[in-house]
Design a protein around this motif. Structure first.
Motif, short mmCIF file in Angstrom:
data_model
loop_
_atom_site.label_atom_id
_atom_site.label_comp_id
_atom_site.label_asym_id
_atom_site.label_seq_id
_atom_site.Cartn_x
_atom_site.Cartn_y
_atom_site.Cartn_z
N ILE A 76 -6.48 51.05 -40.19
CA ILE A 76 -5.19 50.39 -40.46
C ILE A 76 -5.09 50.00 -41.93
O ILE A 76 -4.09 50.25 -42.60
CB ILE A 76 -5.04 49.13 -39.57
N VAL A 77 -6.17 49.38 -42.44
CA VAL A 77 -6.17 48.95 -43.84
C VAL A 77 -5.92 50.15 -44.76
O VAL A 77 -5.10 50.11 -45.68
CB VAL A 77 -7.50 48.26 -44.18
N LEU A 78 -6.60 51.26 -44.45
CA LEU A 78 -6.50 52.46 -45.29
C LEU A 78 -5.07 53.01 -45.26
O LEU A 78 -4.49 53.31 -46.30
CB LEU A 78 -7.48 53.50 -44.74
N LEU A 79 -4.49 53.09 -44.06
CA LEU A 79 -3.15 53.67 -43.93
C LEU A 79 -2.12 52.78 -44.61
O LEU A 79 -1.25 53.27 -45.34
CB LEU A 79 -2.80 53.84 -42.45
N VAL A 80 -2.21 51.46 -44.39
CA VAL A 80 -1.25 50.56 -45.00
C VAL A 80 -1.31 50.69 -46.52
O VAL A 80 -0.29 50.73 -47.21
CB VAL A 80 -1.51 49.11 -44.54
N VAL A 109 -7.80 51.32 -54.78
CA VAL A 109 -8.93 52.25 -54.75
C VAL A 109 -10.18 51.54 -54.24
O VAL A 109 -10.92 52.04 -53.40
CB VAL A 109 -9.19 52.84 -56.15
N LEU A 110 -10.35 50.31 -54.75
CA LEU A 110 -11.53 49.54 -54.38
C LEU A 110 -11.61 49.34 -52.88
O LEU A 110 -12.63 49.64 -52.24
CB LEU A 110 -11.44 48.19 -55.09
N ILE A 111 -10.51 48.82 -52.27
CA ILE A 111 -10.68 48.57 -50.84
C ILE A 111 -10.56 49.84 -50.02
O ILE A 111 -11.04 49.89 -48.92
CB ILE A 111 -9.80 47.43 -50.29
N ALA A 112 -9.96 50.89 -50.62
CA ALA A 112 -9.99 52.17 -49.91
C ALA A 112 -11.44 52.63 -49.74
O ALA A 112 -11.83 53.12 -48.67
CB ALA A 112 -9.18 53.22 -50.66
N THR A 113 -12.26 52.45 -50.80
CA THR A 113 -13.66 52.89 -50.66
C THR A 113 -14.42 51.98 -49.69
O THR A 113 -15.26 52.47 -48.93
CB THR A 113 -14.38 52.91 -52.02
N ILE A 114 -14.11 50.68 -49.69
CA ILE A 114 -14.77 49.79 -48.71
C ILE A 114 -14.39 50.23 -47.30
O ILE A 114 -15.24 50.33 -46.42
CB ILE A 114 -14.36 48.32 -48.94
N ALA A 115 -13.10 50.53 -47.10
CA ALA A 115 -12.64 50.92 -45.77
C ALA A 115 -13.31 52.22 -45.34
O ALA A 115 -13.71 52.37 -44.19
CB ALA A 115 -11.12 51.07 -45.77
#
Lengths: 289, 358
Positions: B299-303, A92-98
């Motif tokens: 890419i990061v999100l999809l992976v 969740v954390l890096i999803a929000t960063i992304a």
């Protein structure tokens, strides 16, 4: 100088309070550390700019549409990106960063990296006790106060607010009592992002709009939320006042203060954390594993 | 001849039985042999940077993945190493071969201090408080521009070696040494204690583990590795500047770590070796260049949507299975465990499958 400090501090505190209360709300209910929170604030400012300058709409209409559109987008992002990985905290954390990075790059692509200015919503100044305050800054203050009152009313005087507070208090029990915690989380996301969007719309004419405008308030907002205690509304409000005034005092009273304002604000947060690890109004989770 | 046969047997029995170990061996050999085969300066430059960032990402994993102290301000240690080494070599004229160690030492000290400040914090409080540290350092550096070079940083540093190939070997060997060191450490008894601290600190303390001391040691060790990477980085790009302390770098290392899979050491390293060259490669195209950060984020999100635990644990579960009896790993093609002979794919009865067999 004293009057300058008083006025600037108050206006900044208002903006920070809008951001921090929203962030705190979403953390309290859904345990999401939403790094993209200020990215929505940036999006709202851009949306406002596009509708106002490019689209030629009125101030009130452009502002309302911007807030509504960004709120709808946030709910969409929550459904598509955050909800599928809710059990994995780090994901969740890096999803929000992304998400924040994606918004930043999209705005860079559509509007370019240059600073965009927005004409003032209200012209003119009011003189109050010897200080001249532009109407625009007064508007920020009034809107912030109105929104915070509305949130308080929503949280403490409606059934939805009761559900939100119950879910923040204990998710499992709230679920057992028949509340739809997923929908409550979604409503919380919408409310919190709406607050950020309103902040973005009202500050856009005062600050400049650029794709990286989300980074500086992000750090300040996190400092405020941690200072006040994660998940506590009262803490966020008082933290916003403290940090807003500290920044104003550093800028006006200390040489090279513009460079140091962030450092001083963060230093205060660190000092408070050392004395009270759970923040000023936070609850200590000693027994929570 | 005997020794050769012995070595081959070791290889066949210990390395080739597991796809993951074979992959690591191929990767190490490729890394060391690349400049002999293909010594394009641009490719070597990208790979040198990749190696340095791999050290940085692995050091974050020891602290955040193993010990659970999710550090949002890991750039503090990177920047401390870069600035300390840069200042020392610039102002005192010491050889960079000595100052990189001094940079690592300063970073260790700062890591120790940061760890002391963070001992009472946990969870999100720790993450958000650590986010502040590099920014405080940045504000202080900007306030004394004569000393720190202000926004421009300290430029014109000496390099460790002269040719691209030499620089590449310095970075690659340093990376291999540090990463294998960290991996050995994390795989030892010390690493098990760290797992315990992350999973349940109260229980670890109740079992007689001095958790504050362990946390401090891990902070210092992780900072040392990150500072070492920072010092090497500063001498490679010849600038110790504010970009080494920025929020973006701290977030970048969090993305690498979680994308690769936390608490593995090799995960973040793999993530850096995939993501960093990929973004650089995308940046080399004229049209896509502007979009590279966007593509990176997508890419990061999809992976993550498909592999929420990270890339390497997902791949590892595809190519290897764990023996139900002795918990050793085996290639998926095996029917019996290579060590204890237990059946790997036990026939699961229908009823068991219905109740959600793990």
């Amino acid at each position: 100088m004293l009057q300058d400090i008083l006025v600037t501090g108050l206006v900044n505190s208002g903006v920070y309070a809008l951001l921090a209360v929203g962030f705190s709300l979403i953390f309290g209910v859904a345990r999401i550390v939403n790094i993209a929170h200020t990215a929505f604030y940036m999006l709202a400012a851009y949306c406002f700019y596009a509708l106002l300058v490019k689209g030629g709409l009125g101030f009130a209409l452009a502002g309302a549409i911007a807030v509504a559109a960004v709120t709808a987008l946030s709910v969409l992002c929550y459904r598509l990106v955050i909800e599928p990985v809710r059990e994995h905290e780090s994901a969740v954390l890096i999803a929000t960063i992304a998400l924040a990075l994606i918004f930043q790059e999209l705005m860079l692509l559509f509007f370019g990296g240059s600073y965009l200015g927005i004409p003032s919503t209200l012209e003119g100044v009011v003189r109050l006790a010897g200080v001249s305050i532009p109407y625009q800054r007064l508007l920020i203050l009034v809107v912030a106060a109105l929104m915070l009152t509305a949130v308080w009313f929503l949280l403490y005087r409606t059934r939805l607010g009761l559900a939100i507070r119950a879910t923040a208090n204990d998710l499992e029990v709230a679920n057992l009592m028949g509340m739809n915690v997923h929908r409550v989380a979604m409503a919380t996301v919408a409310i919190s992002v709406a607050l950020a969007a309103v902040a973005g719309v009202v500050v856009a004419p005062v600050f400049v709009v650029d794709p990286f405008m989300w980074l500086a308030p992000l750090v300040t907002m996190l400092a405020i939320v941690v200072l006040g205690g994660l998940g506590s509304m009262k803490g966020s409000l008082i933290g916003a006042l403290i940090i807003g005034y500290v920044e104003a005092i550093t800028v006006f009273a200390v040489p090279a203060g513009a460079y140091l304002k962030g450092a001083v604000a963060l230093l205060i947060m660190v000092v408070v954390l050392l004395v009270r690890p759970e923040g000023l109004f936070g609850v200590a989770f000693e027994e929570e594993r | 001849m005997y020794l050769l046969r012995r070595a081959w047997a070791e290889l066949a029995n210990e390395v080739f039985v597991l796809p993951s170990r074979t992959l690591v061996l191929i990767w190490v050999i490729a890394l060391l042999a690349l400049p002999l085969v293909y010594d394009d300066a641009y490719v070597l430059r990208i790979l040198t940077m990749t190696c340095l960032f791999a050290i940085f990402a692995a050091s974050w994993d020891l602290l955040a993945g193993y010990t659970g102290q999710v550090n949002f301000g890991h750039a503090l240690f990177f920047g401390a190493g870069a600035y300390a080494s840069g200042l020392m070599s610039q102002k005192l004229g010491v050889s960079p071969w000595l100052t990189i160690w001094a940079g690592a030492a300063v970073a260790t000290l700062i890591g120790f201090l940061a760890g002391t400040l963070c001992l009472r914090l946990r969870g999100s409080y720790l993450s958000l408080a650590t986010l502040a540290f590099p920014l405080i350092a940045l504000g202080l550096l900007f306030a004394v521009p004569e000393f720190s070079g202000g926004e421009l940083g300290i430029s014109g540093l000496r390099r460790l070696a002269t040719t691209p190939t030499q620089n590449y070997y310095v970075a690659a060997l340093a990376m291999l040494a540090v990463v294998f060191g960290l991996w050995l450490l994390a795989d030892s008894k010390f690493g098990i204690v760290l797992h315990a601290i992350r999973d349940d600190e109260v229980a670890a303390r109740a079992s007689g583990i001095n958790t504050p001391r362990y946390k401090l040691v891990v902070f210092a060790l992780s900072a040392a590795a990150a500072g070492f990477a920072g010092a090497l980085f500063a001498h490679y790009i010849r600038i110790a500047g504010p970009s080494t302390l920025e929020v973006a770098l701290s977030f970048q290392v969090v993305i690498w770590g979680i994308f690769g899979g936390v608490a593995t050491i090799y995960g973040p390293v793999a993530a850096v070796f995939i993501l960093y060259p990929l973004t650089e490669w995308l940046g080399s195209f004229e049209k896509v260049g502007e979009l590279r950060l966007l593509i990176f984020a997508v890419i990061v999100l999809l992976v993550l949507l498909f592999m929420p635990r990270g890339l390497t644990p997902w791949v590892r579960d595809k190519v290897e299975t764990q023996c139900p009896r002795c918990k050793q790993r085996n290639g998926t093609w095996r029917k019996m465990c290579r060590l204890c002979g237990a059946a790997l794919k036990a026939e699961v009865a229908r009823a068991q499958r219905l109740v959600g067999h793990q």
